[in-house]
Design an enzyme around this catalytic site. Structure first.
Site, mmCIF file in Angstrom:
data_model
loop_
_atom_site.group_PDB
_atom_site.id
_atom_site.type_symbol
_atom_site.label_atom_id
_atom_site.label_comp_id
_atom_site.label_asym_id
_atom_site.label_seq_id
_atom_site.Cartn_x
_atom_site.Cartn_y
_atom_site.Cartn_z
ATOM 1 N N LYS A 46 17.479 55.981 10.047
ATOM 2 C CA LYS A 46 17.626 54.539 9.803
ATOM 3 C C LYS A 46 16.926 54.088 8.519
ATOM 4 O O LYS A 46 17.408 53.193 7.839
ATOM 5 C CB LYS A 46 17.022 53.757 10.980
ATOM 6 N N ASP A 123 22.948 48.030 15.761
ATOM 7 C CA ASP A 123 21.828 47.171 15.346
ATOM 8 C C ASP A 123 22.132 46.310 14.133
ATOM 9 O O ASP A 123 21.361 46.305 13.149
ATOM 10 C CB ASP A 123 20.576 48.045 15.073
ATOM 11 N N TYR A 167 27.088 49.426 21.886
ATOM 12 C CA TYR A 167 27.086 50.867 22.130
ATOM 13 C C TYR A 167 26.497 51.258 23.484
ATOM 14 O O TYR A 167 26.252 52.431 23.746
ATOM 15 C CB TYR A 167 26.356 51.609 21.001
ATOM 16 N N ASP A 233 10.609 55.477 18.874
ATOM 17 C CA ASP A 233 10.353 54.641 17.696
ATOM 18 C C ASP A 233 10.048 53.190 18.034
ATOM 19 O O ASP A 233 9.629 52.431 17.171
ATOM 20 C CB ASP A 233 11.526 54.723 16.689
ATOM 21 N N ASN A 261 18.592 61.629 20.255
ATOM 22 C CA ASN A 261 17.849 60.972 19.182
ATOM 23 C C ASN A 261 16.396 60.983 19.642
ATOM 24 O O ASN A 261 15.988 60.113 20.397
ATOM 25 C CB ASN A 261 18.375 59.538 19.035
#
Ligand code: GDL
Length: 664
Positions: A46, A123, A167, A233, A261
């Protein structure tokens, strides 16, 4: 489903926020993936400038060289390198220059040898700019149009992934089957493009087969799971070292792939990736005729044990790649600081490092387990502390002292684990771990001192629980302070009041319960904000009397925390022909259920429902339905996980209403 038989994609998505992994870490990842039988890597960091914020910018010569090397390293390890771009922060879909910029960028990456691509729209803001509003009838139309064009421009790559803005099920309004956004994507996205999906939530506790069947029907293809189960994260104090879990292997034939992820810290993903690989290995076992595999299934505990045993070996390695991290290289292994120095008989003996053990690593994993679950030792420690704190009158007595001793030993094991970890030869893993183990060591040290105080002892001044503590006595910073002020604080602290000590009762409803029942009902109405007239509401509000034995209350220590009311002949409560006769023939009864969000464990609510279903069965009913406002996700998801109720397809229902039913 349009897709021909495809290879199951399995591996890792580097898709988290924060510092991206280095090129050498990624190469190491490919080596591990190959060793463990995984086959894909999705490049989507990201905070990599040119992946998201500056997506239009081409790579410089130096960057190009690095990417080329990386792509060929993946190929050498038989790992499919999928390059993702995230233009959603500022793209104007209707401006042809934007499409040109995207084509130019992906063509450049194609020139580096990459053959698989992804376009991500997670996002981002969902409001379109005025130009796009004029050009497209919806956000989904805009995304699909650009994605299809790119797919054709790249000559229909074998792997081309699309990440929708909605999603996961929680993002879909009013529900997955009724989401206009997902339906457009499913209908209009080129059938050669695969779609990423994170499950019921962004970080999904479970992913059920039913939930995947539901979304696949809308998407018209099996999804690729982007699994955030190990992602950390979103909270700097959390790390996930538990096994890949709560995804049945029956999912494998229903999916196009699974990419995890994981934790931001590369070295801390050994368990996440190793256990995912164990899980994926069941796709071969499915078709194998080998008698050994009969009846065996993926076992998360066993997978964790295997992963930790292999990880233990890594901790012992001093020859880290690049010689980074200040570790001892092979060359200077002998002699060390002892060179020329031997302590005299009255001197301090040399510091001796105890080697790390498998038990230490198991404990570490249990302390940093999974997002919705602590490991066994962590739960035990919380339970013990809970009891020690509560049993005021018992302090000083034998049994209390025995328990305090046990708690002290458990804290001791954590400190010992910390000491052994800080002595491991592999400094690279240690440095990735350091903040977390320091934090937990501090946490248990404070708890240990507290128990000492409870037992009448005086702890070290640095640990004193006074009104002027050292800063480690009030942890968590500003964010922690905000959190403690929010009403949701403590909801998921099921560990603070562990499930084992919670007591629930199911009992018949009495007129005195009505105000409490209405309170829960109103809360749900406020949460869902949908005006639909339900037969069940009339039962809850007391306009219609439930059938005999069909009004139940769920209590916890704080009072009423759930209810279930049923009527064996729903028609008698209907003011008009609300539901078709065909439905009422199969499902003549109605039940209204609500469980307060403070009840964390499904098993209690499950018992409430079972009791209700059995009362209806006794009344001679053939089937029962329940009505839900479509955004009452909590109850809807809950009933789905029970696998007893199914969504009923009823023609002519308002779109914000979902009916679930079960035969009795
Ligand atoms: C997300 C982000 C992901 C992030 C994760 C966990 C997707 C598709 N996108 O929503 O980048 O790492 O949450 O915080 O999951």
């Amino acid at each position: 489903m349009s897709k021909k038989c495809e290879m199951f994609l399995s591996g890792v998505v580097e898709g988290f926020y924060g510092r991206p992994w280095t090129m050498s870490q990624r190469k190491e990842l490919f080596t591990r993936e190959q060793r463990w039988g995984l086959n894909a890597y999705l490049y989507a960091p990201k905070d990599d400038y040119k992946h998201r914020m500056y997506w239009r910018d081409l790579y410089s010569l130096e960057e190009a060289e690095q990417l080329m090397t990386l792509i060929s390293a993946a190929r050498e390890r038989s790992v499919e390198f999928i390059y993702a771009i995230s233009p959603g922060l500022d793209i104007t879909f209707s401006n042809p220059k934007e499409l040109t910029a995207l084509k130019r960028k992906l063509s450049q990456v194609c020139g580096f040898g990459c053959r698989s691509f992804a376009l991500l729209f997670d996002d981002i803001e969902t409001e379109m700019c005025p130009a796009d509003k004029e050009a497209f009838s919806s956000f989904a139309e805009a995304q699909v149009s650009v994605t299809n064009e790119l797919f054709l421009h790249l000559e229909e790559p074998h792997t081309f992934l699309f990440c929708p803005t909605d999603y996961c099920a929680a993002f879909c309004t009013p529900s997955v089957p009724l989401s206009a956004y997902l339906n457009t994507v499913g209908e209009k996205l080129n059938a050669g493009i695969d779609i990423l999906w994170t499950g019921p939530k962004v970080v999904s506790q479970d992913i059920s087969v039913a939930s995947i069947e539901e979304v696949s029907a809308v998407l018209r293809r099996p999804p690729v799971i982007w699994d955030n189960i190990h992602a950390n994260d979103y909270d700097p104090q959390r790390l996930f070292l538990g096994p890949f879990k709560n995804r049945p292997t029956e999912l494998i034939p229903k999916l196009r792939g699974v990419l995890t992820n994981p934790n931001c810290e590369f070295e801390l993903n050994f368990v996440a990736i190793h256990t995912l690989a164990s899980w994926c290995s069941y796709r071969q076992k499915d078709v194998s005729m080998d008698g050994d595999d009969q009846g065996s299934d993926y076992n998360p505990h066993e997978a964790l044990r295997l992963a930790l045993s292999d990880w233990l070996v890594e901790f012992g390695r001093a020859d880290q790649p690049d010689g980074a991290g200040g570790g001892r290289s092979k060359r200077d292994e002998e002699p060390m600081q002892t060179d020329g120095y031997a302590p005299g008989p009255k001197d301090n003996p040399l510091y001796t490092a105890e080697p790390l053990t498998l038990d230490d690593l198991t404990l570490l994993s249990e302390l940093f387990y999974l997002p919705y679950e602590h490991g066994a030792t962590a739960v035990l420690m919380l339970q013990e502390l809970h009891c020690l704190r509560r049993e005021d009158s018992e302090r000083g007595k034998e049994e209390w002292r025995r328990r305090a001793g046990k708690f002290d030993d458990m804290c001791g094991a954590v400190v010992q684990m910390f000491n052994r970890l800080s002595n491991v030869p592999n400094r690279i893993i240690l440095y990735d771990l350091y903040n977390y183990i320091c934090d937990i060591k501090s946490g248990v040290t404070m708890a240990k001192a507290y128990v000492k105080t409870l037992g009448g002892q005086t702890p070290h001044p640095a640990l004193a629980l006074t009104d002027d503590p050292e800063p480690w006595g009030f942890r968590g910073g500003l964010s922690g302070e905000f959190q403690r002020m929010l009403p949701s604080h403590g909801i998921r602290d099921l560990f603070r009041s562990p499930p084992a000590t919670r007591v629930y009762t199911i009992r018949p409803c009495t007129p005195k319960d009505q105000p409490e029942v209405l309170k829960i009902f109103k809360e749900m109405q406020i949460e869902t904000q949908q005006k639909v007239e339900l037969v069940g509401d009339r039962l809850v509000e007391g306009h219609v009397t439930p059938s005999q034995n069909c009004s139940l209350i769920l209590d916890d220590a704080a009072g009423v925390c759930g209810y279930a009311f049923a009527l064996s002949d729903a028609k008698t409560a209907m003011t008009k022909a609300q539901y078709p006769e065909t439905m009422l023939q199969d499902f003549p009864s109605v039940v209204a259920i609500q469980i307060h969000s403070r009840v964390p464990d499904h098993s209690t609510a499950e018992r409430l429902i079972e009791q209700m279903l059995s009362a209806l069965r006794d009344s001679g009913s053939k089937g029962v339905f329940s009505e839900f406002r479509s955004n009452d996700r909590r109850m809807y998801d809950f009933l789905k996980t029970l696998d007893v109720f199914q969504v009923l397809k009823v023609d002519g229902l308002p779109t914000n209403l979902v009916i679930m039913g079960t035969k009795l």
